[in-house]
Design a protein around this motif. Structure first.
Motif, mmCIF file in Angstrom:
data_model
loop_
_atom_site.group_PDB
_atom_site.id
_atom_site.type_symbol
_atom_site.label_atom_id
_atom_site.label_comp_id
_atom_site.label_asym_id
_atom_site.label_seq_id
_atom_site.Cartn_x
_atom_site.Cartn_y
_atom_site.Cartn_z
ATOM 1 N N ALA A 38 6.581 4.863 -3.169
ATOM 2 C CA ALA A 38 6.123 6.572 -2.810
ATOM 3 C C ALA A 38 5.931 6.773 -1.408
ATOM 4 O O ALA A 38 6.334 7.729 -0.892
ATOM 5 C CB ALA A 38 5.016 6.906 -3.679
ATOM 6 N N LEU A 39 5.230 5.698 -0.835
ATOM 7 C CA LEU A 39 4.911 5.921 0.606
ATOM 8 C C LEU A 39 6.129 5.953 1.559
ATOM 9 O O LEU A 39 6.387 6.893 2.403
ATOM 10 C CB LEU A 39 3.771 4.939 1.144
ATOM 11 C CG LEU A 39 2.571 4.951 0.711
ATOM 12 C CD1 LEU A 39 1.895 3.878 1.270
ATOM 13 C CD2 LEU A 39 1.940 6.303 0.929
ATOM 14 N N GLU A 40 7.228 4.964 1.359
ATOM 15 C CA GLU A 40 8.526 4.970 1.761
ATOM 16 C C GLU A 40 9.404 6.004 1.571
ATOM 17 O O GLU A 40 10.327 6.342 2.461
ATOM 18 C CB GLU A 40 9.038 3.309 1.708
ATOM 19 C CG GLU A 40 8.240 2.192 2.278
ATOM 20 C CD GLU A 40 9.068 0.977 2.121
ATOM 21 O OE1 GLU A 40 10.140 1.167 1.441
ATOM 22 O OE2 GLU A 40 8.672 -0.065 2.669
ATOM 23 N N ALA A 41 9.418 6.379 0.313
ATOM 24 C CA ALA A 41 10.137 7.737 -0.061
ATOM 25 C C ALA A 41 9.647 8.944 0.410
ATOM 26 O O ALA A 41 10.339 9.882 0.267
ATOM 27 C CB ALA A 41 10.714 7.464 -1.574
ATOM 28 N N GLY A 42 8.516 8.911 0.944
ATOM 29 C CA GLY A 42 8.021 10.191 1.327
ATOM 30 C C GLY A 42 7.409 10.946 0.343
ATOM 31 O O GLY A 42 7.100 12.553 0.289
ATOM 32 N N GLN A 43 6.855 10.538 -0.950
ATOM 33 C CA GLN A 43 6.520 11.103 -2.213
ATOM 34 C C GLN A 43 4.881 11.097 -2.161
ATOM 35 O O GLN A 43 4.374 10.367 -2.913
ATOM 36 C CB GLN A 43 7.025 10.635 -3.261
ATOM 37 C CG GLN A 43 8.485 10.835 -3.470
ATOM 38 C CD GLN A 43 9.262 10.073 -4.866
ATOM 39 O OE1 GLN A 43 8.561 9.323 -5.407
ATOM 40 N NE2 GLN A 43 10.336 10.558 -5.045
ATOM 41 N N TRP A 44 4.456 11.415 -1.048
ATOM 42 C CA TRP A 44 2.973 11.160 -0.861
ATOM 43 C C TRP A 44 1.930 11.774 -1.876
ATOM 44 O O TRP A 44 0.829 11.491 -2.225
ATOM 45 C CB TRP A 44 2.384 11.684 0.528
ATOM 46 C CG TRP A 44 2.867 10.918 1.612
ATOM 47 C CD1 TRP A 44 3.648 9.935 1.624
ATOM 48 C CD2 TRP A 44 2.782 10.896 2.754
ATOM 49 N NE1 TRP A 44 4.140 9.209 2.564
ATOM 50 C CE2 TRP A 44 3.414 10.149 3.708
ATOM 51 C CE3 TRP A 44 1.971 11.678 3.616
ATOM 52 C CZ2 TRP A 44 3.256 9.853 5.231
ATOM 53 C CZ3 TRP A 44 1.866 11.762 4.883
ATOM 54 C CH2 TRP A 44 2.350 10.548 5.719
ATOM 55 N N ASN A 45 2.429 13.013 -2.447
ATOM 56 C CA ASN A 45 1.708 13.559 -3.654
ATOM 57 C C ASN A 45 1.481 12.846 -4.754
ATOM 58 O O ASN A 45 0.627 13.119 -5.627
ATOM 59 C CB ASN A 45 2.295 14.858 -3.878
ATOM 60 C CG ASN A 45 2.420 15.983 -2.952
ATOM 61 O OD1 ASN A 45 1.421 16.089 -2.034
ATOM 62 N ND2 ASN A 45 3.189 16.896 -2.777
ATOM 63 N N GLN A 46 2.422 11.857 -5.052
ATOM 64 C CA GLN A 46 1.927 10.915 -6.134
ATOM 65 C C GLN A 46 1.310 9.678 -5.615
ATOM 66 O O GLN A 46 0.944 8.882 -6.622
ATOM 67 C CB GLN A 46 3.611 10.243 -6.599
ATOM 68 C CG GLN A 46 4.661 11.169 -6.948
ATOM 69 C CD GLN A 46 5.789 10.928 -7.399
ATOM 70 O OE1 GLN A 46 6.158 9.524 -7.477
ATOM 71 N NE2 GLN A 46 6.922 11.629 -7.611
ATOM 72 N N SER A 47 0.682 9.660 -4.655
ATOM 73 C CA SER A 47 -0.244 8.694 -4.132
ATOM 74 C C SER A 47 -1.494 8.888 -4.337
ATOM 75 O O SER A 47 -2.402 8.042 -3.915
ATOM 76 C CB SER A 47 0.339 7.912 -2.721
ATOM 77 O OG SER A 47 1.547 7.736 -2.743
ATOM 78 N N GLY A 48 -1.825 9.999 -4.855
ATOM 79 C CA GLY A 48 -3.527 10.504 -4.871
ATOM 80 C C GLY A 48 -3.687 11.582 -3.625
ATOM 81 O O GLY A 48 -2.646 12.170 -3.182
ATOM 82 N N GLY A 49 -4.792 11.465 -3.583
ATOM 83 C CA GLY A 49 -5.612 12.835 -2.492
ATOM 84 C C GLY A 49 -5.165 12.252 -1.185
ATOM 85 O O GLY A 49 -4.809 11.123 -0.756
ATOM 86 N N ALA A 50 -5.368 13.217 -0.166
ATOM 87 C CA ALA A 50 -5.136 12.597 1.098
ATOM 88 C C ALA A 50 -6.027 11.476 1.748
ATOM 89 O O ALA A 50 -5.570 10.878 2.354
ATOM 90 C CB ALA A 50 -5.528 14.141 2.101
ATOM 91 N N VAL A 51 -7.329 11.452 1.076
ATOM 92 C CA VAL A 51 -8.145 10.250 1.438
ATOM 93 C C VAL A 51 -7.321 8.919 1.249
ATOM 94 O O VAL A 51 -7.471 8.003 1.889
ATOM 95 C CB VAL A 51 -9.676 10.378 0.866
ATOM 96 C CG1 VAL A 51 -10.310 8.969 1.210
ATOM 97 C CG2 VAL A 51 -10.313 11.648 1.455
ATOM 98 N N PHE A 52 -6.886 8.802 0.088
ATOM 99 C CA PHE A 52 -6.092 7.826 -0.510
ATOM 100 C C PHE A 52 -4.854 7.433 0.270
ATOM 101 O O PHE A 52 -4.446 6.362 0.633
ATOM 102 C CB PHE A 52 -5.713 7.754 -2.096
ATOM 103 C CG PHE A 52 -7.006 7.793 -3.065
ATOM 104 C CD1 PHE A 52 -7.828 6.694 -3.234
ATOM 105 C CD2 PHE A 52 -7.489 9.136 -3.397
ATOM 106 C CE1 PHE A 52 -8.850 6.923 -4.187
ATOM 107 C CE2 PHE A 52 -8.488 9.148 -4.308
ATOM 108 C CZ PHE A 52 -9.176 8.047 -4.538
ATOM 109 N N VAL A 53 -4.157 8.457 0.366
ATOM 110 C CA VAL A 53 -3.079 8.149 1.393
ATOM 111 C C VAL A 53 -2.991 7.798 2.823
ATOM 112 O O VAL A 53 -2.796 6.755 3.335
ATOM 113 C CB VAL A 53 -2.183 9.690 1.419
ATOM 114 C CG1 VAL A 53 -1.041 9.344 2.530
ATOM 115 C CG2 VAL A 53 -1.863 10.138 0.073
#
Length: 264
Positions: A38-53
Motif C-alpha cells: 500500500a505504501l509503494e502503491a500510494g494507497q496511504w488511506n489503507q494504512s491507517g491514520g496519519a500517525v501510523f503512516v
C-alpha cells in the motif's frame, strides 16, 4: 487522494536497488506485506491514520537509507486523522441503580473503618492518666537530670514525677503515584481498552497531554507512535522496545500489573 508524487516510486526503487523483496522488508520491519504494498502503491488511506503512516514511512526510509521527510511534510494534507471512536454502550437502569447502591455501601463501610479508630483514640485521650512525652531518637536526654527512682520518697516534694520518654515511630507519609500513566512528548494515536473490552480512550493525543489510570482500569494499550509516549507503571518507566513493531507499541496489562506484547 494520492500521496505526494514520486513517494511510492522512490520507496520501490530504493528497495529494488538494495536487492530486497517485499518479504525481506516485511521480516526486517515486522510489518505486513500488504502495508508495504500500500505504501509503494500510494494507497496511504489503507494504512491507517496519519500517525501510523508517518511511523511506517520513517521505518521504511531508515531501512532503505532514504530521506522520507519531504514526503512526510505533505502527508498531513493527504491522510486525514481517523475519527474519534465513541462508545454507545447502554447500561440498564436496574444495573445502574445496583451499582450506585454498591458504591454508596462501600463508601459507608470505608467511613466506618476510618472513623472508628479515630473515635477510640479520642475517647482514650480523655483518660486523666499522664500522657507520655514524645522524644526523637536523635536527641539524647540531659545527663545532669536525676534518674527516676523506684520509690516515691526519692521524688522532691510538691513536684509531679517526670513522664517517661517514648520514641515516635510514626511512618513518614509518602506521595502517592498513579498505577499507570502515559505522558506524551509528541502527537500519537492511542487506544486504551478496559479488561472487559470497553473502550477507555481512542483518540489522537497531542504533545503535553497526560493520562493516568488506576489498577484494574486498563487491560490493553496501543500506541501509534511509541517514541512520542513515555509509559510509567507504579512510578517506574516502562521500556516499550519488547512491545514495539514498526514504531507501534501494543501490550496487555494484567490485574497483577504485568505487561505482555500482543500481535496485530
Amino acid at each position: 487522494m494520492s500521496p505526494p508524487q514520486g513517494c511510492g516510486e522512490a520507496l520501490r526503487s530504493a528497495r529494488e536497488q538494495s536487492g530486497l523483496s517485499l518479504q525481506d522488508v516485511s521480516q526486517r520491519l515486522k510489518m505486513p506485506v500488504r502495508v508495504l504494498q500500500a505504501l509503494e502503491a500510494g494507497q496511504w488511506n489503507q494504512s491507517g491514520g496519519a500517525v501510523f503512516v508517518r511511523g511506517q514511512l520513517r521505518s521504511y526510509g531508515r531501512l532503505l537509507k532514504l530521506d522520507v521527510e519531504p514526503f512526510l511534510a505533505q502527508s498531513e494534507a493527504v491522510v486525514a486523522p481517523p475519527a474519534v471512536l465513541v462508545s454507545h454502550s447502554h447500561t440498564p437502569r436496574l444495573q445502574y441503580v445496583f451499582e450506585s447502591f454498591k458504591r454508596r455501601a462501600v463508601y459507608v463501610v470505608l467511613t466506618l473503618v476510618i472513623a472508628t479508630p479515630v473515635w477510640m483514640a479520642l475517647r482514650s485521650s480523655a483518660d486523666p492518666a499522664p500522657e507520655p512525652a514524645m522524644a526523637s531518637l536523635d536527641v539524647v536526654p540531659d545527663a545532669s537530670m536525676p534518674a527516676q527512682q523506684g520509690s516515691t520518697s526519692a521524688r522532691p516534694s510538691g513536684r509531679a514525677p517526670a513522664a517517661p520518654y517514648v520514641a515516635s515511630m510514626a511512618p513518614v507519609p509518602r506521595a502517592t503515584t498513579p498505577w499507570l500513566s502515559l505522558s506524551f512528548k509528541g502527537d500519537s494515536w492511542v487506544e486504551v481498552d478496559a479488561p472487559d473490552g470497553r473502550k477507555v480512550e481512542h483518540a489522537l493525543l497531542r504533545a503535553g497531554d497526560e493520562r493516568r489510570y488506576a489498577a484494574g482500569e486498563v487491560g490493553r494499550i496501543k500506541l501509534g507512535d511509541a517514541t512520542a509516549v513515555e509509559v510509567q507503571q507504579a512510578g517506574s518507566t516502562v521500556d516499550l522496545a519488547p512491545y514495539q513493531r514498526a514504531n507501534v507499541a501494543r501490550f496487555t496489562v494484567s490485574s497483577e500489573g504485568s505487561l505482555a506484547p500482543v500481535g496485530d
